[in-house]
Design an enzyme around this catalytic site. Structure first.
Site, PDB file in Angstrom:
ATOM      1  N   ASP A  72       0.826  -1.204   0.000  1.00 32.77           N
ATOM      2  CA  ASP A  72       0.000   0.000   0.000  1.00 32.77           C
ATOM      3  C   ASP A  72       0.861   1.255   0.000  1.00 32.77           C
ATOM      4  O   ASP A  72       2.076   1.193   0.207  1.00 32.77           O
ATOM      5  CB  ASP A  72      -0.967  -0.009   1.200  1.00 32.77           C
ATOM      6  CG  ASP A  72      -0.314  -0.457   2.495  1.00 32.77           C
ATOM      7  OD1 ASP A  72       0.929  -0.463   2.564  1.00 32.77           O
ATOM      8  OD2 ASP A  72      -1.043  -0.801   3.432  1.00 32.77           O
ATOM      9  N   ASN A 141      -7.129  -2.360  14.721  1.00 33.44           N
ATOM     10  CA  ASN A 141      -8.534  -2.673  14.399  1.00 33.44           C
ATOM     11  C   ASN A 141      -8.665  -3.913  13.503  1.00 33.44           C
ATOM     12  O   ASN A 141      -9.737  -4.172  12.967  1.00 33.44           O
ATOM     13  CB  ASN A 141      -9.200  -1.467  13.719  1.00 33.44           C
ATOM     14  CG  ASN A 141      -8.548  -1.115  12.378  1.00 33.44           C
ATOM     15  OD1 ASN A 141      -7.604  -1.780  11.955  1.00 33.44           O
ATOM     16  ND2 ASN A 141      -9.057  -0.090  11.719  1.00 33.44           N
ATOM     17  N   HIS A 143      -7.061  -4.429  10.640  1.00 36.63           N
ATOM     18  CA  HIS A 143      -6.861  -4.237   9.194  1.00 36.63           C
ATOM     19  C   HIS A 143      -5.601  -4.936   8.704  1.00 36.63           C
ATOM     20  O   HIS A 143      -4.649  -5.131   9.462  1.00 36.63           O
ATOM     21  CB  HIS A 143      -6.889  -2.753   8.791  1.00 36.63           C
ATOM     22  CG  HIS A 143      -5.685  -1.935   9.154  1.00 36.63           C
ATOM     23  ND1 HIS A 143      -5.757  -0.592   9.438  1.00 36.63           N
ATOM     24  CD2 HIS A 143      -4.370  -2.241   9.259  1.00 36.63           C
ATOM     25  CE1 HIS A 143      -4.551  -0.114   9.686  1.00 36.63           C
ATOM     26  NE2 HIS A 143      -3.691  -1.096   9.589  1.00 36.63           N
ATOM     27  N   GLU A 148      -9.585  -1.654   5.682  1.00 33.56           N
ATOM     28  CA  GLU A 148     -10.156  -1.343   6.986  1.00 33.56           C
ATOM     29  C   GLU A 148     -11.378  -2.243   7.233  1.00 33.56           C
ATOM     30  O   GLU A 148     -11.904  -2.857   6.290  1.00 33.56           O
ATOM     31  CB  GLU A 148     -10.572   0.131   7.021  1.00 33.56           C
ATOM     32  CG  GLU A 148      -9.421   1.109   6.789  1.00 33.56           C
ATOM     33  CD  GLU A 148      -8.482   1.254   7.996  1.00 33.56           C
ATOM     34  OE1 GLU A 148      -8.429   0.344   8.848  1.00 33.56           O
ATOM     35  OE2 GLU A 148      -7.785   2.288   8.062  1.00 33.56           O
TER      36      GLU A 148
HETATM   37  C1  F6R Z   1       1.506  -1.179   6.090  1.00 36.91           C
HETATM   38  C2  F6R Z   1       0.251  -1.878   6.286  1.00 36.91           C
HETATM   39  C3  F6R Z   1      -0.520  -1.782   7.573  1.00 36.91           C
HETATM   40  C4  F6R Z   1       0.347  -2.058   8.806  1.00 36.91           C
HETATM   41  C5  F6R Z   1      -0.486  -1.918  10.071  1.00 36.91           C
HETATM   42  C6  F6R Z   1       0.354  -2.087  11.322  1.00 36.91           C
HETATM   43  O1  F6R Z   1       2.018  -1.447   4.803  1.00 36.91           O
HETATM   44  O2  F6R Z   1      -0.167  -2.512   5.392  1.00 36.91           O
HETATM   45  O3  F6R Z   1      -1.571  -2.699   7.532  1.00 36.91           O
HETATM   46  O4  F6R Z   1       0.881  -3.333   8.718  1.00 36.91           O
HETATM   47  O5  F6R Z   1      -1.102  -0.665  10.111  1.00 36.91           O
HETATM   48  O6  F6R Z   1       1.249  -1.016  11.431  1.00 36.91           O
HETATM   49  P1  F6R Z   1       2.444  -1.070  12.474  1.00 36.91           P
HETATM   50  O7  F6R Z   1       3.352  -2.158  12.047  1.00 36.91           O
HETATM   51  O8  F6R Z   1       3.127   0.277  12.348  1.00 36.91           O
HETATM   52  O9  F6R Z   1       1.850  -1.309  13.802  1.00 36.91           O
END
Ligand code: F6R
Length: 253
Positions: A72, A141, A143, A148
């Site tokens: 992403d 959450n 995701h 989301e």
């Molecule tokens: C990032 C992504 C997100 C993160 C998630 C956790 O490329 O796809 O889904 O993996 O937001 O973020 P962290 O690792 O910073 O807790």
């Protein structure tokens, strides 16, 4: 059809989580040097990338034939912005390993036509032969990528709105929550499910509830990572804090 069995590995620390994940990447590239890797950003995979950089510097892994696709990117954001995922990946991994820059794919956060950008990303993944190993983090959450809660389980790479909770969580990297882009381009749930092997990493108590719901709750759009229960080849690598609310017994190392 039998329910696929997910592999869950619980390790003692964030660094061990990274080492375990890096070993799986090393094994894959040993067996298939031109493998296609799906990569995540955020704080979770940083220890994995640090270990891959170490392996690369010590010539224990070769990325010269490897192809990468990131999950992403914020939208809109310039690649030159230090908060872009393009910049993150170069800073933490790409600049330090022998990957061919032409083999690196990150969605363009400044694409004039974001819908066309997402369609051509899907096409590029297909042309590369699909993703062999997808590394995922997980949001508080539930995701995965920027899918989301409520994301259709069949969704493809597309423009998405970020949840307020994700904006708040990611504001730690920006000067304020107002500076976090409100949209992103993200691989879809369906795109992720087509990867041949998925590794989800999670560390810390903040992730414990999302991990419990993903592994031991029902498969539901409300917890996007729960769909991984239906993936035929999925491994969760968790530290003890992230695993602290699990009820079932899993492999501890
Ligand atoms: C990032 C992504 C997100 C993160 C998630 C956790 O490329 O796809 O889904 O993996 O937001 O973020 P962290 O690792 O910073 O807790």
């Amino acid at each position: 059809m039998n329910k696929p069995v997910m592999k869950v590995i619980i390790v003692g620390s964030y660094l061990e989580m990274g080492e375990r994940a890096a070993k799986l990447v090393q094994q894959l590239l040993h067996d298939k040097p031109n493998a296609v890797l799906g990569l995540a950003t955020g704080s979770t995979p940083e220890s994995t990338y640090a270990e891959l950089v170490r392996m690369s510097q010590e010539k224990q892994i070769d990325f010269s034939h490897t192809v990468t696709f990131n999950l992403d990117e914020y939208y809109p954001i310039a690649r030159s912005n230090s908060q872009s995922y393009w910049d993150f990946m170069h800073d933490k991994l790409f600049r330090h390993i022998n990957v061919n820059p032409q083999h690196i794919h990150v969605l363009h956060g400044e694409a004039q036509d974001p819908v066309a950008e997402c369609a051509s990303y899907e096409e590029a993944i297909g042309k590369a032969g699909g993703i062999d190993l997808q590394i995922l983090g997980i949001g508080n959450n539930g995701h995965i990528a920027f899918n989301e809660p409520g994301s259709p389980l069949t969704s493809r790479t597309r423009v998405v709105q970020l949840d307020e909770s994700t904006i708040q969580a990611n504001s730690r990297y920006f000067s304020s929550a107002e500076d976090v882009p409100k949209q992103a381009l993200s691989m879809g749930m369906g795109t992720i499910m087509e990867a041949r092997h998925v590794i989800l990493l999670a560390s810390g108590a903040k992730k414990a509830d999302a991990i419990r719901q993903s592994l031991e709750g029902p498969v539901t759009e409300a917890i996007p990572a729960s769909i991984l229960q239906q993936h035929p080849n999925c491994t969760f690598i968790l530290d003890r804090e992230a695993a602290s609310l699990l009820k079932n017994t899993y492999e501890q190392v």
